[in-house]
Design an enzyme around this catalytic site. Structure first.
Site, PDB file in Angstrom:
ATOM      1  N   ASP A 192       0.833  -1.211   0.000  1.00  0.00           N
ATOM      2  CA  ASP A 192       0.000   0.000   0.000  1.00  0.00           C
ATOM      3  C   ASP A 192       0.863   1.255   0.000  1.00  0.00           C
ATOM      4  O   ASP A 192       1.981   1.249   0.517  1.00  0.00           O
ATOM      5  CB  ASP A 192      -0.915  -0.030   1.244  1.00  0.00           C
ATOM      6  N   ASN A 245     -11.070  -2.252  -5.015  1.00  0.00           N
ATOM      7  CA  ASN A 245     -10.331  -1.335  -5.888  1.00  0.00           C
ATOM      8  C   ASN A 245     -11.021  -1.132  -7.242  1.00  0.00           C
ATOM      9  O   ASN A 245     -10.746  -0.152  -7.930  1.00  0.00           O
ATOM     10  CB  ASN A 245      -8.885  -1.829  -6.114  1.00  0.00           C
TER      11      ASN A 245
END
Ligand code: IPE
Ligand code: IPE
Ligand code: MG
Length: 248
Positions: free
Chosen positions: A12, A60
């Site tokens: 991330d 996502n």
């Protein structure tokens, strides 16, 4: 240093890495891919047998369309370039998630690479793509439901092992160590079942800045952890002595 058998990473911070440099987010993702290559190499050197990388979550898909398209195109070019490298290094590529949601050219190349590398046994590189743990568990429950309805299985006989065997990770061991970069202290729908006893390691470093040294720091900390699996320390001493002896 203790080496996890299965290392999983929530990669991330690509977007923030780019935004801090006033660059488009996609350049952060591109840098992130370079880091993937160096981390894969280091895991091979360290003798890690399975590396799972959380690359794209079910959630996502909800990002702005241009970012989703850019990520898919990056994934496609990564995969096309990767086949030769994987073969050279003896790495088997696997993938978990709802792969049928990926654009056809990507799922095609993914399937081809998985087939071609199926015989490699130095390390498994497992990509979590269009992956969400709740989705994976839901699909497993649907499968079990069908088996019960067909009379192949009794509800009372459903075991933890049967559930594990119907997850996308059925052929993989549970992760021993789960690393998340970028300072967020959450799991974000990743391996909720499989990480039940994983050691968690969080670092503020953004994924594009993650380095071999950072990986070593995580492994050093992992080496200091005592994994008790619900038991008491004294019960583990005997088995840890045995493990040390086995390693020598
Ligand atoms: C991780 O980086 C990569 C993906 C989720 C695809 P992010 O894109 O989430 O980066 P941040 O968290 O916005 O910085
Ligand atoms: C988790 O990161 C998913 C991946 C790294 C692929 P996100 O950036 O999507 O997670 P949240 O939104 O911060 O929880
Ligand atoms: Mg993020």
């Amino acid at each position: 240093m203790q080496i996890p058998n299965h290392l999983a990473i929530i990669m991330d911070g690509n977007g923030r890495w780019a935004e801090r440099r006033h660059l488009p987010r996609i350049l952060g993702h591109r840098k992130g891919v370079e880091v993937v290559q160096s981390v894969v190499d280091e895991c091979l050197v360290l003798g890690i047998r399975c590396l799972t990388l959380y690359a794209f979550s079910s959630e996502n898909w909800g990002r702005p369309q241009d970012e989703v398209e850019a990520l898919m195109s990056l994934l496609g070019s990564f995969l096309k370039k990767e086949l030769r490298q994987l073969q050279k290094r003896g790495i088997r590529l696997m993938a978990i998630g709802e792969l049928e949601r990926l654009p056809d050219p990507i799922s095609d190349v993914l399937r081809e690479i998985m087939e071609e590398t199926a015989g490699n046994d130095r390390m498994v590189l497992n990509l979590a793509l269009s992956y969400g743990s709740r989705n994976e568990l839901t699909r497993a429950v649907q499968q079990i439901g069908r088996e019960v309805a067909a009379g192949k299985l009794q509800a009372a006989d459903i075991s933890e092992e049967m559930i594990a065997n119907r997850l996308d990770t059925a052929s993989l061991p549970d992760p021993d160590l789960l690393i998340r970069t970028s300072g967020e202290m959450r799991i974000s729908n990743f391996m909720l079942w499989q990480a039940a006893y994983s050691e968690l390691y969080f670092t503020d470093t953004l994924w594009p800045d993650f380095s071999r040294e950072q990986l070593h720091l995580a492994l050093q900390e992992y080496s200091l952890r005592q994994r008790r699996f619900g038991l008491v320390g004294a019960q583990l001493q005997k088995s840890s002595v045995q493990t040390t002896e086995e390693n020598h």
